[in-house]
Design a protein around this motif. Sequence first.
Motif, short mmCIF file in Angstrom:
data_model
loop_
_atom_site.label_atom_id
_atom_site.label_comp_id
_atom_site.label_asym_id
_atom_site.label_seq_id
_atom_site.Cartn_x
_atom_site.Cartn_y
_atom_site.Cartn_z
N ALA A 13 11.55 20.31 -9.10
CA ALA A 13 10.19 19.82 -9.31
C ALA A 13 10.20 18.35 -9.69
O ALA A 13 9.35 17.58 -9.24
CB ALA A 13 9.49 20.65 -10.38
N THR A 14 11.14 17.94 -10.50
CA THR A 14 11.25 16.52 -10.88
C THR A 14 11.60 15.67 -9.67
O THR A 14 11.03 14.60 -9.46
CB THR A 14 12.32 16.35 -11.98
OG1 THR A 14 12.00 17.21 -13.07
CG2 THR A 14 12.39 14.92 -12.46
N TRP A 15 12.53 16.17 -8.84
CA TRP A 15 12.94 15.42 -7.64
C TRP A 15 11.76 15.29 -6.67
O TRP A 15 11.53 14.22 -6.11
CB TRP A 15 14.10 16.15 -6.96
CG TRP A 15 14.67 15.40 -5.81
CD1 TRP A 15 15.58 14.39 -5.86
CD2 TRP A 15 14.39 15.61 -4.43
NE1 TRP A 15 15.87 13.95 -4.60
CE2 TRP A 15 15.16 14.69 -3.70
CE3 TRP A 15 13.56 16.48 -3.75
CZ2 TRP A 15 15.11 14.62 -2.32
CZ3 TRP A 15 13.52 16.41 -2.37
CH2 TRP A 15 14.28 15.49 -1.67
N ALA B 212 2.83 24.65 -15.98
CA ALA B 212 3.19 23.24 -16.15
C ALA B 212 4.39 23.08 -17.07
O ALA B 212 5.26 22.24 -16.84
CB ALA B 212 2.00 22.45 -16.69
N LYS B 213 4.48 23.90 -18.10
CA LYS B 213 5.63 23.84 -19.00
C LYS B 213 6.90 24.30 -18.30
O LYS B 213 7.97 23.72 -18.48
CB LYS B 213 5.37 24.69 -20.24
CG LYS B 213 4.40 24.05 -21.21
CD LYS B 213 4.13 24.94 -22.40
CE LYS B 213 5.38 25.09 -23.23
NZ LYS B 213 5.17 25.84 -24.47
N VAL B 214 6.81 25.33 -17.47
CA VAL B 214 7.98 25.85 -16.77
C VAL B 214 8.44 24.87 -15.69
O VAL B 214 9.63 24.59 -15.55
CB VAL B 214 7.66 27.24 -16.14
CG1 VAL B 214 8.75 27.67 -15.17
CG2 VAL B 214 7.48 28.26 -17.23
N ASN C 286 9.48 11.82 -5.36
CA ASN C 286 9.39 11.48 -3.95
C ASN C 286 8.10 11.99 -3.31
O ASN C 286 8.03 12.11 -2.08
CB ASN C 286 10.59 12.06 -3.20
CG ASN C 286 11.88 11.47 -3.68
OD1 ASN C 286 12.12 10.28 -3.57
ND2 ASN C 286 12.73 12.32 -4.24
N ASN C 287 7.07 12.25 -4.10
CA ASN C 287 5.86 12.85 -3.55
C ASN C 287 5.15 11.95 -2.55
O ASN C 287 4.56 12.44 -1.59
CB ASN C 287 4.92 13.31 -4.66
CG ASN C 287 4.41 12.18 -5.50
OD1 ASN C 287 4.76 11.03 -5.32
ND2 ASN C 287 3.58 12.52 -6.46
N PHE C 288 5.19 10.65 -2.72
CA PHE C 288 4.54 9.75 -1.77
C PHE C 288 5.20 9.85 -0.40
O PHE C 288 4.52 9.99 0.62
CB PHE C 288 4.61 8.30 -2.27
CG PHE C 288 4.06 7.31 -1.28
CD1 PHE C 288 2.69 7.20 -1.09
CD2 PHE C 288 4.90 6.51 -0.54
CE1 PHE C 288 2.18 6.30 -0.18
CE2 PHE C 288 4.41 5.60 0.37
CZ PHE C 288 3.04 5.50 0.56
N THR C 289 6.52 9.82 -0.37
CA THR C 289 7.26 9.90 0.90
C THR C 289 7.03 11.26 1.56
O THR C 289 6.82 11.32 2.77
CB THR C 289 8.76 9.68 0.65
OG1 THR C 289 8.93 8.44 -0.04
CG2 THR C 289 9.53 9.65 1.94
N ILE C 290 7.04 12.31 0.79
CA ILE C 290 6.80 13.64 1.35
C ILE C 290 5.40 13.73 1.94
O ILE C 290 5.21 14.23 3.05
CB ILE C 290 7.02 14.73 0.28
CG1 ILE C 290 8.49 14.79 -0.11
CG2 ILE C 290 6.54 16.09 0.76
CD1 ILE C 290 8.78 15.64 -1.32
N TYR C 291 4.42 13.18 1.24
CA TYR C 291 3.04 13.22 1.73
C TYR C 291 2.87 12.42 3.02
O TYR C 291 2.31 12.91 3.99
CB TYR C 291 2.08 12.71 0.66
CG TYR C 291 0.68 12.55 1.15
CD1 TYR C 291 -0.11 13.66 1.39
CD2 TYR C 291 0.14 11.30 1.40
CE1 TYR C 291 -1.40 13.53 1.85
CE2 TYR C 291 -1.15 11.15 1.86
CZ TYR C 291 -1.92 12.26 2.09
OH TYR C 291 -3.19 12.14 2.55
N ILE C 292 3.37 11.19 3.03
CA ILE C 292 3.18 10.32 4.18
C ILE C 292 3.90 10.86 5.42
O ILE C 292 3.35 10.85 6.52
CB ILE C 292 3.68 8.89 3.86
CG1 ILE C 292 2.78 8.25 2.80
CG2 ILE C 292 3.75 8.03 5.10
CD1 ILE C 292 1.35 8.06 3.21
N TYR C 293 5.11 11.35 5.27
CA TYR C 293 5.88 11.77 6.43
C TYR C 293 5.69 13.24 6.80
O TYR C 293 6.26 13.69 7.79
CB TYR C 293 7.36 11.44 6.23
CG TYR C 293 7.58 9.96 6.31
CD1 TYR C 293 7.52 9.31 7.52
CD2 TYR C 293 7.79 9.21 5.17
CE1 TYR C 293 7.68 7.94 7.61
CE2 TYR C 293 7.95 7.83 5.24
CZ TYR C 293 7.90 7.21 6.46
OH TYR C 293 8.05 5.86 6.54
#
Length: 101
Positions: free
Chosen positions: A29-31, A20-22, A35-42
Motif C-alpha cells: 500500500a505504501t509503494w 485505514a489503520k491496517v 506511485n499513484n500518479f504514474t499508475i493513474y496516468i498510465y
Amino acid sequence: NGVSTFIVSILMIFICYQLAKVINDLKLATWISKNNFTIYIYSWPFQAVVMAICGKLGVAWYFTSALMFLIGFAGPMSIIWIYKKVKLIHNRFFALVLGMK
C-alpha cells in the motif's frame, strides 16, 4: 428507519477507519501510494488497448471490464518495476515521463 440507518452509517465510518489503520502498515500500500500518479496516468493506455482487443475478439463486457481493471493496474506497476530495476534508463527524461521524484 432512521435509527438503523444511523447505526449502519456509524459502522461504515468505523470500518473505514479500521481499514485505514491496517492499510497504513502494508508495504504494498505504501509503494502504491508513492506511485499513484504514474499508475493513474498510465492505466488509461493499457485499458484502451485491452478494450480494443477485447472488442475485436467479441469478448463479453464483464470479462472485458475485469481484464481492463487488472491490466490497468498491472501494466503501470510493471513499468515502474522495470524502471526501478534497469539503472540504464535512470535519467531526468524518464523520471519526468514516469512521474518519479
